[in-house]
Design a protein around this motif. Structure first.
Motif, PDB file in Angstrom:
ATOM      1  N   ALA A 220      -6.290  -6.124  14.395  1.00 28.45           N
ATOM      2  CA  ALA A 220      -7.683  -6.066  14.828  1.00 28.45           C
ATOM      3  C   ALA A 220      -7.804  -5.437  16.206  1.00 28.45           C
ATOM      4  CB  ALA A 220      -8.287  -7.474  14.843  1.00 28.45           C
ATOM      5  N   LEU A 224      -9.783  -1.908  17.004  1.00 28.03           N
ATOM      6  CA  LEU A 224     -10.863  -1.824  17.992  1.00 28.03           C
ATOM      7  C   LEU A 224     -10.593  -0.747  19.030  1.00 28.03           C
ATOM      8  CD1 LEU A 224     -11.677  -5.606  18.570  1.00 28.03           C
ATOM      9  CD2 LEU A 224     -13.100  -3.906  17.414  1.00 28.03           C
ATOM     10  N   VAL A 268     -11.946  -4.130   7.996  1.00 31.36           N
ATOM     11  CA  VAL A 268     -11.529  -3.080   8.940  1.00 31.36           C
ATOM     12  C   VAL A 268     -12.638  -2.058   9.130  1.00 31.36           C
ATOM     13  CG1 VAL A 268      -9.923  -1.173   9.277  1.00 31.36           C
ATOM     14  CG2 VAL A 268      -9.069  -3.409   8.520  1.00 31.36           C
ATOM     15  N   MET A 271     -15.304  -3.428  11.286  1.00 27.46           N
ATOM     16  CA  MET A 271     -14.952  -3.393  12.705  1.00 27.46           C
ATOM     17  C   MET A 271     -15.143  -1.995  13.282  1.00 27.46           C
ATOM     18  SD  MET A 271     -11.520  -5.768  12.664  1.00 27.46           S
ATOM     19  CE  MET A 271     -11.144  -5.335  14.360  1.00 27.46           C
ATOM     20  N   VAL A 275     -18.138  -1.521  16.092  1.00 23.73           N
ATOM     21  CA  VAL A 275     -17.618  -1.558  17.452  1.00 23.73           C
ATOM     22  C   VAL A 275     -18.642  -1.065  18.469  1.00 23.73           C
ATOM     23  CG1 VAL A 275     -16.571   0.740  17.384  1.00 23.73           C
ATOM     24  CG2 VAL A 275     -15.600  -1.034  18.859  1.00 23.73           C
TER      25      VAL A 275
END
Length: 449
Positions: A220, A224, A268, A271, A275
């Protein structure tokens, strides 16, 4: 109703339950190698604090030429007072029976939660953070001591379960114990101290936590970071190709694990897509600036990147052997802000050079190795887990603080253990370390019996 004499007897009995009055025991059982490392690190730290606040115009012997009030204007003098009070604190920690750390773990944790809540309400904002309690001329940061109480409570809980075989309820309780203090610290606008609690996962991993959790957190983090520097279309395409490749390797994967694989892919991609919202609407401006400087240090060298730029100049200018004690120009002329606290390591690099920095890093590595050694020889799960909590917290502080000074980690405002100026940090690290040594000392006494 108890009479006065009966109450006195009960109180004395409780006191003697938790306090040992035979100093001779400790000379035989305390781990003196760890104590020596502590003394050396605190001593070198004080020398660096003196160097970071040194002025060529200062009197040659300030202790004989200045009043106490004037001396209190110098960080090096105040640190001496903190060190002296730390010695008293060490004595208290060593005379307390090890049973107190186990028995009072939850009570200390609950008291710290209350103190963090009180701090949020009554603390005066300092640099945008409500994390300092002012007690007359003294300021204390409860977040520093919350690491100690959380480590105790988590160790106490883990001593009552087998983490490897426990169900999700126990793991949620452990997560709650770990996450509650940092959530309150973040609410006080002190995000740097909150990050330290994540290091406790290393101790939990030693006690049987699934490595999959660490792997997922690491993935993770990488996702990011990539989402901030790589075009999102490329990332979505890359992770989609990886998903199709995994599903195409083995048909059993497609048959039995397809929902899991698709779930991970969705998480995923979520994310990657989300973001921007997290970066622009969740993070505060100063937190975004820290990330921007980490990704591109040269984007604003005279503004947001000033601290890191000057710190790297100071460390780089020290060369192999350094400029010499009190000869650092970056130090003398205050080019590096917060040089006696968050950026104390650049004083080591400038005045003692690469060799001096290597010695300091070697001392820290030796201390961490010794703490792990002490933790492994504990006979109780509580003692072993607490030892690994201490090692994990110190490791996080050391690596992140040093990484800050050389531009490899964002500037999150956490001190270098035993080096950075400040009573709260020195006391908290002293409590963490010497409470472990107290547990270890009693372990040896139990073996003798």
């Amino acid at each position: 109703m108890l009479s006065l004499y009966q109450r006195i007897f009960v109180n004395l009995s409780l006191f003697t339950l938790f306090v040992q009055v035979s100093p001779a025991r400790y000379s035989r059982s305390i781990d003196w190698v760890t104590v020596l490392l502590y003394v050396i690190l605190v001593g070198i730290g004080w020398v660096c604090i003196y160097a970071s606040s040194y002025s060529p115009d200062a009197p040659a012997n300030p202790l004989s030429n200045m009043s106490f009030d004037k001396l209190m204007a110098f960080n090096w003098f105040k640190q001496l007072l903190w060190i002296a009070t730390g010695v008293v604190l060490i004595v208290v920690l060593l005379v307390v029976d090890y049973k107190a750390y186990d028995t009072l773990a939850y009570a200390l944790y609950a008291g710290m939660i209350v103190l963090l809540l009180v701090t949020m309400v009554v603390a005066r904002p300092i640099a945008g953070s409500r994390s300092w309690l002012e007690l007359g001329p003294v300021r204390l940061q409860p977040a520093e001591f919350a690491k100690f109480t959380t480590a105790l409570a988590a160790s106490r809980f883990m001593a009552s379960i087998n983490l490897r075989y426990q169900d999700w309820r126990d793991q949620l309780i452990l997560a709650g114990i770990t996450l509650l203090p940092p959530l309150l610290i973040v609410a006080s606008n002190e995000s740097g101290q909150a990050l330290v609690f994540g290091a406790l996962l290393l101790a939990y991993f030693r006690e049987g936590m699934s490595p999959l959790i660490l792997l997922l957190l690491a993935v993770a983090g990488v996702v990011l970071i990539l989402a901030l520097i790589v075009p999102k279309v490329w990332l979505v395409a890359a992770f989609t190709v990886i998903l199709l490749a995994v599903l195409g390797i083995n048909r059993r994967v497609l048959r039995h694990h397809m929902p899991l694989a698709i779930g991970v892919w969705v998480a995923v991609i979520g994310m990657v897509v989300g973001v921007d919202f997290f970066y622009n609407h969740v993070l505060q401006p100063h937190q975004r600036q820290r990330i921007e400087i980490l990704i591109n240090p040269s984007s604003d060298p005279l503004g947001k990147g000033w601290n890191v730029t000057q710190s790297k100049i100071a460390i780089g200018s020290g060369g192999l052997l350094g400029k010499g004690f009190l000869q650092g120009t970056q130090t003398k002329f205050d080019f590096v802000p917060e040089q006696s606290t968050d950026f104390i390591f650049c004083t080591v690099g400038e005045e003692f050079g690469w060799m001096g920095s290597l010695v300091v890093i070697g001392l820290y590595l030796t201390l961490l190795w010794r703490i792990i050694y002490v933790a492994e020889r504990q006979k109780s799960v509580f003692g072993r887990t607490y030892g690994y909590c201490v090692a994990s917290i110190l490791f996080f502080h050391i690596t992140v603080n040093m990484g800050m000074t050389i531009g490899l980690a964002p500037v999150v405002g956490i001190p270098l253990p035993f080096f950075s100026y400040g009573g709260s940090s020195l006391w908290s690290f002293t409590i963490l370390l010497f409470s472990l040594l107290a547990l270890d000392a009693y372990r040896k006494q139990d073996l003798v019996r």
